[in-house]
Design a protein around this motif. Structure first.
Motif, PDB file in Angstrom:
ATOM      1  N   UNK A 102     -12.184   0.653   7.134  1.00 34.37           N
ATOM      2  CA  UNK A 102     -10.803   0.371   6.734  1.00 34.37           C
ATOM      3  C   UNK A 102     -10.675  -0.092   5.300  1.00 34.37           C
ATOM      4  N   UNK A 103     -11.265   0.666   4.358  1.00 35.89           N
ATOM      5  CA  UNK A 103     -11.279   0.262   2.946  1.00 35.89           C
ATOM      6  C   UNK A 103     -10.048   0.726   2.174  1.00 35.89           C
ATOM      7  N   UNK A 104      -9.006   1.106   2.878  1.00 33.01           N
ATOM      8  CA  UNK A 104      -7.838   1.696   2.221  1.00 33.01           C
ATOM      9  C   UNK A 104      -7.199   0.765   1.193  1.00 33.01           C
ATOM     10  N   UNK A 105      -7.123  -0.515   1.477  1.00 36.25           N
ATOM     11  CA  UNK A 105      -6.342  -1.437   0.645  1.00 36.25           C
ATOM     12  C   UNK A 105      -7.233  -2.373  -0.171  1.00 36.25           C
ATOM     13  N   UNK A 106      -8.461  -1.981  -0.391  1.00 36.18           N
ATOM     14  CA  UNK A 106      -9.390  -2.791  -1.176  1.00 36.18           C
ATOM     15  C   UNK A 106      -8.980  -2.785  -2.649  1.00 36.18           C
ATOM     16  N   UNK A 107      -9.216  -3.918  -3.319  1.00 35.55           N
ATOM     17  CA  UNK A 107      -8.922  -4.007  -4.755  1.00 35.55           C
ATOM     18  C   UNK A 107      -9.908  -4.965  -5.394  1.00 35.55           C
TER      19      UNK A 107
ATOM     20  N   UNK B 165       0.936   6.965  -0.125  1.00 36.01           N
ATOM     21  CA  UNK B 165      -0.014   6.853   0.977  1.00 36.01           C
ATOM     22  C   UNK B 165      -1.217   7.766   0.764  1.00 36.01           C
ATOM     23  N   UNK B 166      -0.966   8.960   0.184  1.00 34.21           N
ATOM     24  CA  UNK B 166      -2.065   9.877  -0.103  1.00 34.21           C
ATOM     25  C   UNK B 166      -3.015   9.284  -1.131  1.00 34.21           C
ATOM     26  N   UNK B 167      -2.481   8.587  -2.128  1.00 38.07           N
ATOM     27  CA  UNK B 167      -3.334   7.947  -3.129  1.00 38.07           C
ATOM     28  C   UNK B 167      -4.188   6.844  -2.506  1.00 38.07           C
ATOM     29  N   UNK B 168      -3.604   6.105  -1.567  1.00 33.49           N
ATOM     30  CA  UNK B 168      -4.375   5.068  -0.872  1.00 33.49           C
ATOM     31  C   UNK B 168      -5.512   5.705  -0.073  1.00 33.49           C
ATOM     32  N   UNK B 169      -5.233   6.825   0.591  1.00 31.32           N
ATOM     33  CA  UNK B 169      -6.274   7.506   1.369  1.00 31.32           C
ATOM     34  C   UNK B 169      -7.382   8.023   0.466  1.00 31.32           C
ATOM     35  N   UNK B 170      -7.015   8.567  -0.694  1.00 25.82           N
ATOM     36  CA  UNK B 170      -8.037   9.060  -1.621  1.00 25.82           C
ATOM     37  C   UNK B 170      -8.872   7.914  -2.188  1.00 25.82           C
ATOM     38  N   UNK B 171      -8.241   6.764  -2.397  1.00 28.34           N
ATOM     39  CA  UNK B 171      -8.986   5.597  -2.874  1.00 28.34           C
ATOM     40  C   UNK B 171      -9.986   5.133  -1.818  1.00 28.34           C
ATOM     41  N   UNK B 172      -9.582   5.166  -0.559  1.00 35.37           N
ATOM     42  CA  UNK B 172     -10.503   4.794   0.523  1.00 35.37           C
ATOM     43  C   UNK B 172     -11.674   5.769   0.590  1.00 35.37           C
TER      44      UNK B 172
ATOM     45  N   UNK C  57      -9.064  -8.513 -11.213  1.00 33.35           N
ATOM     46  CA  UNK C  57      -7.743  -8.191 -11.735  1.00 33.35           C
ATOM     47  C   UNK C  57      -7.636  -6.843 -12.403  1.00 33.35           C
ATOM     48  N   UNK C  58      -8.749  -6.224 -12.773  1.00 34.33           N
ATOM     49  CA  UNK C  58      -8.661  -4.896 -13.395  1.00 34.33           C
ATOM     50  C   UNK C  58      -8.338  -3.852 -12.334  1.00 34.33           C
ATOM     51  N   UNK C  59      -7.553  -2.913 -12.672  1.00 32.66           N
ATOM     52  CA  UNK C  59      -7.138  -1.891 -11.733  1.00 32.66           C
ATOM     53  C   UNK C  59      -5.879  -2.246 -10.976  1.00 32.66           C
ATOM     54  N   UNK C  60      -5.210  -3.334 -11.365  1.00 29.98           N
ATOM     55  CA  UNK C  60      -3.964  -3.700 -10.693  1.00 29.98           C
ATOM     56  C   UNK C  60      -4.201  -4.609  -9.514  1.00 29.98           C
ATOM     57  N   UNK C  61      -3.127  -5.046  -8.891  1.00 32.96           N
ATOM     58  CA  UNK C  61      -3.179  -5.946  -7.751  1.00 32.96           C
ATOM     59  C   UNK C  61      -3.416  -5.209  -6.461  1.00 32.96           C
ATOM     60  N   UNK C  62      -3.246  -5.913  -5.366  1.00 32.50           N
ATOM     61  CA  UNK C  62      -3.468  -5.277  -4.067  1.00 32.50           C
ATOM     62  C   UNK C  62      -2.421  -4.211  -3.789  1.00 32.50           C
ATOM     63  N   UNK C  63      -2.827  -3.096  -3.240  1.00 35.37           N
ATOM     64  CA  UNK C  63      -1.859  -2.039  -2.918  1.00 35.37           C
ATOM     65  C   UNK C  63      -0.940  -2.478  -1.776  1.00 35.37           C
ATOM     66  N   UNK C  64       0.262  -1.914  -1.782  1.00 38.53           N
ATOM     67  CA  UNK C  64       1.233  -2.262  -0.750  1.00 38.53           C
ATOM     68  C   UNK C  64       0.872  -1.534   0.540  1.00 38.53           C
TER      69      UNK C  64
END
Length: 761
Positions: free
Chosen positions: A159-164, A57-64, A168-175
């Motif tokens: 709400x950009x937490x789950x953007x991808x 969850x912390x990684x998702x927050x840092x990505x946002x 396809x580069x960088x993996x799929x959508x985060x859970x």
């Protein structure tokens, strides 16, 4: 030596508000109100507390944090600053409110309009189009909780937490792992039935459909509720159904969705959306397009949200005036938006612009300022009026354009209470004397008398004694009948300012001479005024102790409270006569003038109610009121004209030529009619009577007798011929357009009452 580590949170230039958190999107982020420490300007701060055991969850927050910092778009939440430590993440953005809370507050206040929703959804779809088509990014979190609203009512996508990446580069959508968010996922992500073949925007457009449903119907209870559009407008339903269709290939691209909704009759095809789109591109618009836009904007502002007008339209209007060439067209919408501002904000934003506009040489801007002065006069303080406004306004008394002179006179009703001793009792009276005696336009002479009666209570005692009787007596001998009516009503409006001696020796003789006036309206008002003054004299004669009470206002200092009675007597001046002077007298070249009456109101009799405490006033000396030499008047006029020529008014003649080119040529008929009127033998005889009447009464020395009016210079237009951008002139005829001049002194007039009444011409 000991070293203490600095606390990055304490050194952060922003601080959280002590108020409770406003919430935020589902997940670990909490939205707080905050402010910048240096300026106090409001901001919003999203706070994430780092906790052990939730590294994903912390990684998702840092990505946002990273995404919001790097993405810049007008419809995406604006990043201002940020703080990242081992214990927390802080994201500072523009001050916003969650969409859900905003819609609830607006609905409870009864101010939520469909126009707002159409533009808000337009902004969110435009943000999605930017992400998908320009950045190849999938938002993956479109819902009510991911949308925020700024103070202007603009919707911002967050709400950009789950953007991808869509590539396809960088993996799929985060859970996500949050049930509240997973209910917005499209069906093809859950059933695994092979319908996964879809466009890159398909999932986000499904979620957009969920957002539209929630905007109009409230929180989405379950996915099956999407089948019932509910309160979604009919013009939006077909496009909404495309979004929530089971086949992901059918869902339109965001850009195509906008195009469909902007089609004729579409949900987003309205004046509010068009206005916003124009404002977004106003910097690249042509000057002619800007002029047309600002001219039409005023009509639409009443239907626009207040916050939008204050925080989006107003800055654009101020910028257009400051750096653009919009000119006078910005005034009407500017003052209309100004009604939404508080006093302090109005002083800070509008008044500096108004002061600067008064120094403009653009005639159209000057006359619009004068016409709309009532909307901002209460925000002007006396030093500003006397030093920065009045010196520019008085130029209008000398303008060759009758419309400018007319509006300048009318504006004095509003400026007089704020003028200092010199400007009011000396400068203004000098201009009024010249206008009343020498202006060739009868309605302007009439309005000058009307205005003097209305502002009489603001004059000093010395000026009142020296000016009022002479000025109103002068008006009663004007060849223009409404001016004579104005003179009579001027006496009535200021009857409390005259001594009993003046009433008997100066005023009643003047009024009695009007009882045989050819105009019925003049006679009627003269009889009413005579009865009032006689009643006043009779009451003092019967009880001399009332003399002090009757003359208590004669020597009192100028006071606004003394104008209460005058307002009731002269209330006609601003209503009945202003309708006349809004379109100056228009002569008919082919028809002989016919006499018409001025609508009148009943005039109350008796003494005025207000009774301010008498205060000895120091008379203000003014040679202009006491001189008898025409050469001195001519010398003053020449000096004023010289000062006028020294001013930089280069654009005035060009502007006048432009106005003349846009109007029909009236010169032939109008000038011929005016010339015919001034050459009328009856008119000359009246002027002769006027001069001899003046010579017999030495107490009228202050207002010099004018020469007969000369025909206006070639090319000069009447005020009624100028369209200054206001409402269309009425089709009703000018009530004084067919007035006849007074007959010769030796001619026998045809009076409208029986001959046996005993009155002779």
């Amino acid at each position: 030596m000991w070293f203490f580590a600095r606390d990055p949170v304490r050194d952060f230039p922003f601080e959280l508000s002590p108020e409770l958190p406003e919430g935020g999107p589902p997940g670990p982020w909490v939205l707080h109100r905050g402010r910048k420490k240096a300026t106090g300007s409001p901001v919003s701060i999203f706070v994430y507390d780092v906790k052990p055991g939730v590294e994903e969850q912390t990684q998702v927050a840092k990505a946002a944090f990273k995404r919001l910092k790097t993405l810049r778009h007008p419809n995406i939440l604006a990043y201002i600053d940020g703080l990242e430590t081992d214990r927390c993440l802080h994201i500072v953005t523009e001050a916003v409110t969650p969409l859900g809370a905003y819609l609830k507050a607006r609905a409870e206040a009864g101010d939520l309009r469909e126009l707002e929703l159409s533009w808000g959804l337009h902004q969110i779809v435009k943000a999605l189009s930017f992400l998908v088509n320009d950045c190849s990014l999938i938002h993956n979190n479109v819902c009510m909780a991911a949308v925020f609203v700024d103070r202007a009512g603009e919707w911002k996508l967050g709400g950009l937490d789950y953007m991808y990446s869509a590539q396809g580069n960088g993996g799929g959508p985060p859970r996500k792992g949050i049930p509240e968010l997973e209910q917005y996922d499209p069906p093809e992500l859950a059933d695994g039935s092979g319908r996964a073949a879809r466009e890159k925007w398909s999932a986000d457009m499904w979620r957009l459909g969920c957002l539209i449903w929630e905007v109009f119907n409230g929180p989405l209870p379950r996915a099956a509720a999407l089948r019932n559009p509910g309160k979604i407008p009919k013009s939006l339903v077909p496009h909404y159904c495309e979004l929530v269709g089971a086949n992901p290939k059918v869902r339109p691209n965001p850009a195509r969705f906008l195009q469909n909704c902007r089609a004729p009759g579409g949900f987003m095809n309205n004046r509010f959306v068009e206005t916003n789109l124009f404002l977004e591109e106003i910097q690249i618009k042509e000057p002619a397009e800007k002029q047309k836009f600002f001219q039409e904007l005023s009509k639409s502002l009443d239907s626009f949200p207040e916050d939008f007008c204050r925080h989006k339209v107003l800055p654009q209007l101020l910028t257009a005036f400051e750096f653009g060439s919009a000119g006078a067209v910005v005034l009407t919408p500017l003052f209309k938006v100004g009604k939404f501002l508080g006093a302090a904000e109005y002083q800070r934003k509008i008044i500096p612009v108004v002061v600067k506009m008064f120094s403009s040489t653009d005639r159209a801007m000057r006359i619009r300022l004068l016409q709309q002065m009532e909307q901002f006069i209460q925000y002007l303080d006396e030093p500003t009026v006397n030093t920065q406004i009045f010196p520019h306004v008085v130029h209008g008394f000398l303008d060759t354009n009758p419309a400018i002179r007319e509006q300048t006179v009318k504006s004095m009703l509003l400026l007089a209470p704020k003028l200092n001793e010199t400007n009011l009792n000396v400068e203004l009276m000098k201009h009024f004397a010249r206008l009343q005696a020498k202006d060739e336009q009868g309605p302007i002479r009439c309005n000058t008398t009307v205005c003097l009666g209305k502002i009489g209570s603001y004059l000093s005692a010395g000026t009142r004694h020296r000016v009022l009787t002479s000025a109103f007596s002068r008006a009663t001998k004007d060849p223009f009948a409404p001016s004579r009516v104005a003179g009579v009503l001027g006496f009535a409006a200021t009857h409390n300012l005259y001594s009993m001696t003046d009433c008997a020796h100066k005023i009643l003789p003047v009024l009695c001479s009007l009882t045989v006036d050819p105009e019925r309206s003049v006679r009627d008002q003269a009889f009413k005024a005579i009865r009032s003054f006689l009643s006043k004299l009779e009451s003092v004669s019967e009880d001399p102790t009332q003399l002090a009470e009757a003359e208590k206002d004669v020597h009192a200092a100028s006071s606004p409270g003394m104008g209460g009675a005058a307002a009731s007597w002269a209330g006609w001046a601003v209503t009945g006569v202003s309708s006349l002077t809004s379109k100056l007298i228009r002569a008919h070249p082919t028809a002989a003038p016919a006499e018409t009456n001025v609508p009148q109101r009943p005039v109350p009799e008796g003494l005025p109610a207000p009774a301010p405490t008498p205060v000895p006033a120091t008379p203000t000396t003014s040679d202009h009121w006491e001189t008898q030499e025409e050469s001195k008047d001519a010398e003053e006029d020449s000096t004023a004209a010289d000062r006028w020529d020294d001013e930089d008014w280069g654009s005035l003649e060009q502007e006048a030529e432009s106005v003349l080119a846009q109007q029909d040529n009236w010169s032939t008929g109008g000038q011929a009619s005016w010339a015919g009127q001034t050459s009328n033998p009856g008119h000359k005889s009246q002027e002769s009577d006027w001069s001899s009447w003046e010579a017999e009464d030495a107490w009228e020395q202050g207002w010099q007798e004018p020469s007969p009016p000369e025909p206006p210079p070639e090319g000069t237009r009447l005020a009624s011929e100028y369209n200054w951008g206001g409402p269309e002139p009425s089709d009703k005829g000018d009530p004084f357009a067919a007035l006849s001049v007074r007959r010769e002194a030796g001619a026998q007039p045809t009076l409208p009452f029986p001959a046996e009444a005993g009155l002779v011409g």
